[in-house]
Structure formats: C-alpha cells, structure tokens
Motif scaffolding. Structure first.
Motif, PDB file in Angstrom:
ATOM      1  N   LEU A 126       5.150  -6.361  -5.209  1.00  0.00           N
ATOM      2  CA  LEU A 126       4.178  -5.467  -4.574  1.00  0.00           C
ATOM      3  C   LEU A 126       4.333  -5.493  -3.058  1.00  0.00           C
ATOM      4  O   LEU A 126       4.258  -4.457  -2.389  1.00  0.00           O
ATOM      5  CB  LEU A 126       2.758  -5.879  -4.979  1.00  0.00           C
ATOM      6  N   LEU A 127       4.558  -6.681  -2.509  1.00  0.00           N
ATOM      7  CA  LEU A 127       4.715  -6.806  -1.061  1.00  0.00           C
ATOM      8  C   LEU A 127       6.004  -6.142  -0.586  1.00  0.00           C
ATOM      9  O   LEU A 127       6.036  -5.528   0.488  1.00  0.00           O
ATOM     10  CB  LEU A 127       4.693  -8.283  -0.663  1.00  0.00           C
ATOM     11  N   ASP A 128       7.054  -6.238  -1.378  1.00  0.00           N
ATOM     12  CA  ASP A 128       8.293  -5.522  -1.037  1.00  0.00           C
ATOM     13  C   ASP A 128       8.032  -4.023  -0.979  1.00  0.00           C
ATOM     14  O   ASP A 128       8.441  -3.329  -0.036  1.00  0.00           O
ATOM     15  CB  ASP A 128       9.373  -5.815  -2.085  1.00  0.00           C
ATOM     16  N   ALA A 129       7.315  -3.525  -1.992  1.00  0.00           N
ATOM     17  CA  ALA A 129       7.013  -2.086  -2.043  1.00  0.00           C
ATOM     18  C   ALA A 129       6.135  -1.667  -0.875  1.00  0.00           C
ATOM     19  O   ALA A 129       6.356  -0.618  -0.254  1.00  0.00           O
ATOM     20  CB  ALA A 129       6.340  -1.740  -3.367  1.00  0.00           C
ATOM     21  N   ALA A 130       5.134  -2.495  -0.549  1.00  0.00           N
ATOM     22  CA  ALA A 130       4.239  -2.183   0.566  1.00  0.00           C
ATOM     23  C   ALA A 130       5.004  -2.169   1.883  1.00  0.00           C
ATOM     24  O   ALA A 130       4.797  -1.284   2.729  1.00  0.00           O
ATOM     25  CB  ALA A 130       3.095  -3.193   0.612  1.00  0.00           C
ATOM     26  N   SER A 131       5.889  -3.146   2.070  1.00  0.00           N
ATOM     27  CA  SER A 131       6.651  -3.218   3.319  1.00  0.00           C
ATOM     28  C   SER A 131       7.575  -2.012   3.472  1.00  0.00           C
ATOM     29  O   SER A 131       7.701  -1.427   4.553  1.00  0.00           O
ATOM     30  CB  SER A 131       7.469  -4.506   3.365  1.00  0.00           C
TER      31      SER A 131
END
Length: 476
Positions: free
Chosen positions: A313-318
C-alpha cells in the motif's frame, strides 16, 4: 432452570424484572423514579442548592447551575457507601457473581461492574434502587443499533474489531451464564432467579460504560506505586456531561482511612447561571465516545483513523504521490533493522498505525516513511529515532525527503477516504432529510472521520507548500 415453583413464588416479592413499561420521554427505568437529590442528602451527601437536573441542556439530560457559582465551590459530595462498585472477587456480593466476573476479559471491564448493577437491579429491596430507577431504559451505543445503522458507520476497525466483537461476547456470555446458573437454587441465584439474556447484559454493560468513572478504591496504591483504579457508578455526578473544556472536576478526599473516601464535584472555574456542569471524560477518540458513551464529538482533536502498515500500500501511495522507485516492499537490511526498532517489522510487529489526533501522523509511521524514502544510512545516523518520529523535527533528512514523505501520507489519506462509500456532502444531505437517532449518530460519526482525514491532508499540504518554497534546485 431447576428451580421449584414454590421457591420462585416466595422470591417474587424481592424481584424487579429486567423488563419494564415505557415511561415518558426521555425514558427512565421507572416511570416515576425517586428524587435522586433527596436520596443523596438523606444518605449524608451534599448537593449545592443551585445544582438542578435539566431535561434540555445543549447535551441532553444533565445538570445545570441556577445561579453563578464561584470557582472552588463544592457542588456534590457522595459519602463512601453511595458509589456502586465491584472492586475485586473478595468484595463480591456472592461467590457466583465473582466467578462470572472472572470470565470477563479485562478490556470489557464495564461488564464486571455491570454484573453487580444487574444484581442490584433485580433486587426489589436494593439500597441503590433510587439511583438505578433513574437510569435510562435504553442506550444509544452501537451494540443496540439496527444492523443497517451499524453498517452505516462505514469504518471497518470500529465495525469489525469493536462492535461485532462486543455483540459476540454478549451472546457467548449469555450462554455461559445460563450454563453456570442452570442448577443453582433460587435462594442462591445472583439475579433473583431471573433469566439473564444478551439484551439485559448489553443494557448493564452500557449503563456502566456510559456512566462509570475509574477512581481509586479502598486500596489506594497497588504494587509498583500506581493508582488502583476502580470503576464506580457515582449517582447524580454521572449526570454531568462531557467537555474538553470542563467547568467542574471530580476529586476524592480521604477522611481518616481509605474506607472513608468522599467523592466530590468541585467547580473548576466560575460557573455561570444556567450553565451546564461539564466534566472531561478523557482525551478520547470518537471511537471510544461512540462505543462507550453513545455520542460523537464534533471536531474532536483526539480523533484518529487506524491504518495497517502495509508495504504494498505504501509503495502504491508513494508512486501516486510522484515518488520515483519507492522501496517499501524491498527495504535494505539497515532499513529493515530500523523498522524492527519501530516495531513495524520482525517476529511480532504491531502494524496498526494512526493518522490524526495530537500527532497528526503517528510517529512510527512518519519515521518509517522518512527512513524508507531516504538515500542512505549516513544521513539517518545523524538523528535518533525520536527525532525521526516527530513532526516538529522539520525536514531532518532534507527538504526533498520531507516533501516526499508528506506527499506519501497525503496519498494514504486519499486511499483511506476512498474506502468510505459516501462523501461528506452526501452524508449531510441525508441528515437534512431526517433519520432515526441511531442513523444520525452513524452518519455524524463517519462525517467526523472523513473531516479529520481532510484536515490532516490540508495540514500536510500546507507543510509541503512551505517546504517547496525552501527547496533549492539541487535538493530537487
């Protein structure tokens, strides 16, 4: 239940059924309950002459002052025998009640005192009947919401981890109580032979959670020197409503021995004429206010939203925030070690993180994003983890890192908002149409969650703009 008809008949005069007829609104357990102020005074307590019960304060039923009262004035005082409490197994009114209380999880502490309250409610000659009869017949907490209004909360952590969990506990505990008491003699029955169902258990747990205060008991200090907080129901005092800016406070005074503790309400500030008497129930999120008290605080500065620390999720958000090649799913060994120190990696990590509240972004989440968006260990070694966890530490790893960090959190907020099926404007339109009390609470709750997320996004966007004005071409 293996109880003779004769025994039940002989107990009939000593029982108050758990069901009762409806009274005038707002409904109390008894249609015409005894005067609570008169009862407290008769038992040796004190109630200031200007303290009155009002049906229409800005917060519903509550206490108001009929004249100006100076700061420091005693308003209510309860002698030691008036608060209703359940301190320990040793002080339980019956061994069976103590045995049942031991089966209650600590996080549902309200049910332990609730068992005592239910026992007193069942007894026709209970000392506390003047108080109990004034309690509400129903409560606006989510365990009593219709199924549709529970869904209308739209917030999975509250819905699945708390509301459903409490409902399951009530159903399981009902079966457990029936099994424990099925062969008990009527004379030994802790609830005067009455059937205890999930509805009665829900009522008593809600009565305690909405009204009890955790104060020190007879054992003022426990091992290690910390206060021994004991839930107590404080007649009349518990009709003070909540505010983060209270005008009264609760104090406990020792009168010779621990067993003679007086519980008092004192004016913390000057109380004006017709002002409601307001206590601070605690610096709590709207999750706790709704679950335990049955109301929602608008613009609650302590409200948060729970997220799971998820690398994908953090990869996608970044990436959505424009960060090139984020490394949340593939941290370097030194980054993984720092994540373990933040308890976000390792054998038993705590992956629940929050946005909102006093921190705006939980320190562990903020530090993790800063670390995983950093260029190398050398720069990080100049700072300790506490500095990296603090939002007040302005760009500890450089302006570019800070901008990327804030934009990643903003993207997380956008994702969190997308999980709500309705928008705030749609919610407000529904409220204007007129809905039931429980539906209104559900909608107000989710409005406040969304508003809090939007406030975090505005705060971080403002910070990004300030940092962008400082950023040099080389930092870009």
């Amino acid at each position: 239940m293996a109880t003779s008809k004769l025994a039940i008949t002989s107990l009939a005069a000593h029982i108050r059924p758990f069901t009762c007829s409806a009274a005038s609104q707002p409904s109390r357990l008894a249609p015409h309950p005894p005067d609570l102020v008169r009862w407290i005074k008769r038992e040796g307590g004190f109630v200031h002459h200007a303290v009155k019960l009002s049906q229409d304060t800005p917060f519903g039923i509550g206490l108001i002052s009929t004249e100006q009262i100076p700061q420091g004035t005693d308003l209510i005082s309860l002698p030691p025998h008036v608060p209703l409490r359940f301190e320990s197994d040793e002080t339980a009114p019956s061994p069976l009640l103590a045995a049942l209380a031991r089966r209650v999880p600590e996080e549902l502490w309200a049910m332990k005192l609730g068992l005592r309250l239910l026992q007193e409610r069942a007894s026709a000659d209970s000392f506390w009947w003047p108080y109990i009869s004034n309690l509400p017949e129903t409560y606006t907490v989510p365990i009593f919401f219709p199924g549709e209004d529970i869904k209308n909360l739209q917030y999975a952590p509250l819905l699945h981890q708390q509301v459903n969990k409490r409902c399951r506990f009530l159903l399981d505990f009902e079966r457990e109580i029936r099994h424990t008491l099925e062969d008990v003699k009527a004379t030994d029955h802790p609830f005067s032979g009455q059937d205890v169902n999930a509805s009665a258990l829900g009522w008593t747990m809600s009565a305690v959670s909405t009204r009890a205060f955790r104060l020190h008991g007879n054992r003022k200090v426990v091992q290690g020197g910390s206060s021994d907080h004991v839930p107590m129901m404080l007649p009349l005092i518990d009709m003070c409503n909540h505010s983060f800016s209270p005008n009264v406070k609760i104090i406990q005074e020792q009168n010779g021995s621990d067993s003679n503790t007086l519980v008092k309400v004192v004016a913390e500030t000057q109380v004006k004429e017709n002002d409601p008497l307001l206590l601070n129930y605690g610096c709590l999120s709207n999750d706790f206010f709704l679950l335990d008290y049955g109301f929602v605080v608008e613009s609650n500065p302590y409200d948060t939203i729970e997220l799971k620390y998820d690398e994908g999720l953090l990869d996608a958000a970044s990436m959505a925030a424009g960060v090139a090649s984020p490394k949340f799913s593939s941290p370097a060994p030194w980054q993984h070690q720092l994540l373990s120190q933040l308890n976000l990696a390792g054998k038993m990590p705590d992956l629940k993180v929050t946005i909102g509240g006093q921190e705006t972004v939980e320190g562990r989440l903020l530090a993790a994003i800063r670390i995983l968006l950093s260029s190398g260990l050398v720069e990080i070694e100049k700072h300790d983890l506490e500095a990296l966890k603090s939002l007040s530490s302005t760009a500890p790893l450089g302006v570019a890192n800070e901008i990327a960090t804030f934009r990643t959190v903003i993207a997380l907020c956008v994702i969190a908002l997308s999980h709500f099926p309705t928008k705030i404007m749609e919610d407000e339109a529904i409220l204007k149409q007129g809905v039931s009390d429980t539906a209104e609470l559900s909608i107000k709750y989710r409005i406040q969650k969304k508003s809090m997320i939007i406030d975090v996004m505005k705060d971080l966007t403002r910070r990004v703009k300030l940092l962008s004005a400082q950023e040099t071409p080389s930092a870009s």
